[in-house]
Design an enzyme around this catalytic site. Sequence first.
Site, mmCIF file in Angstrom:
data_model
loop_
_atom_site.group_PDB
_atom_site.id
_atom_site.type_symbol
_atom_site.label_atom_id
_atom_site.label_comp_id
_atom_site.label_asym_id
_atom_site.label_seq_id
_atom_site.Cartn_x
_atom_site.Cartn_y
_atom_site.Cartn_z
ATOM 1 C CG HIS A 93 -1.944 1.076 1.234
ATOM 2 N ND1 HIS A 93 -2.654 1.449 0.110
ATOM 3 C CD2 HIS A 93 -2.399 1.881 2.240
ATOM 4 C CE1 HIS A 93 -3.494 2.418 0.421
ATOM 5 N NE2 HIS A 93 -3.350 2.697 1.708
ATOM 6 C CG ASP B 52 -4.259 5.115 4.216
ATOM 7 O OD1 ASP B 52 -4.691 4.587 3.182
ATOM 8 O OD2 ASP B 52 -3.727 4.468 5.139
ATOM 9 C CB CYS C 104 -2.816 2.774 -2.981
ATOM 10 S SG CYS C 104 -1.520 1.584 -3.387
#
Length: 298
Positions: free
Chosen positions: A158, A179, A223
Amino acid sequence: NYTPAPRSWQIGTFVGSKSENHTTTSRREEEASPQPACEMRPAGAASASTAGEDGNERVLSYGDVVLLRSDLSILRGPHFLNDRIIAFYLAHLSAAFEGDDDGDLLLLPPSIPYLLSNLPDPDSVAAVAEPLRLASRSLVLLPVNDNPDASVAEGGSHWTLLVLDATNGASRPRFVHHDSLGVLNSDAARQLAAVLRPLLPGAANGAPLVEGPTPMQANGHDCGVYVIALARAICNWWRDRRGQQQEGGADWFDTVRKEVDAESVKAMRAELLHLIARLIQDKEDEKKNKAGEGRKED
C-alpha cells in the site's frame, strides 16, 4: 526548489526497495477492496503481453529516474504503481518550481522515506537527512510504503502520502497523512514521522500527526495513483498560495476535495502515458536536431 536525491539513494540501490523488474502486488488492498480483485501481474508479465516487447527496455531517462517499457504496461493497468513511476511524476511536478521557488518545497522519491524509516539509529537518520534540509522547508512530500521488512525486496502492499507541513512557521510544523484506504498505512506513517521529529528542533508543538481528508479508492490497485494525484493537488495549492499572496487557503484540504476523486484518479493513468510519450518524443526531436546540426558543421 526541488532537491534531487543523490544517485546512491536511487530506486533499487538499498535493501528493501523494489527492484527495477518488480512490481509489488497489492495484497492488502485486494483484501480491502469492495470490488472484485483484478489480476495483478509483475511488470515483466504485463509487458510480455504487449507485442512481445522487452519489459526491461529503457524508454525514458528523466533526471535520476529511468522508466522501462514495463512501466508503460503498469500504467495501462490495472496494476499497482511501482517506485519508478511515482518517483518520475514527483520529479516532473518539482521541475515546475525550478527557478520559481526558494527551496521551501521538497518532493522526495519513495526510496528516501523508506530508507529513513529503516535506518538503525538516529545518528544514521541525521546523516542521511542532513542534505535534505528538512527543518528549513515549508512543505515536504514523502510517499510511504508499508513494507515491514527491509530485507524483503518484494514486500509492501500500500502507498500513502505523508506531508511535513511547516507553512505556519518552523515552530509549528505538523505531519499530515493521506491514506486512500482509511488508516491502513497509519503505522508506517507514524514510524516515519517519529524518525523525522528529532530533525525539527524548532518544533515547539511536538509536530503532531493528523489524518488529512482523502477520497477512498474503490479497487485494489490505485493507491499509488492517489498518491500522485494528491501530490499534484498539493503542488497546485502551493503555487496558488505563493502566487496570490495566501489566497490558496490556510491548507490544501479544500484543493484536495475539489481536485482528487475517482474520476480524476482514473484519468491520471492516461495523462501519465501521454506525458511520457511527449517527453520521449521531445528527446527524439532533440537528438534529430543535434544530428542535423552536426551534419551542417561537417
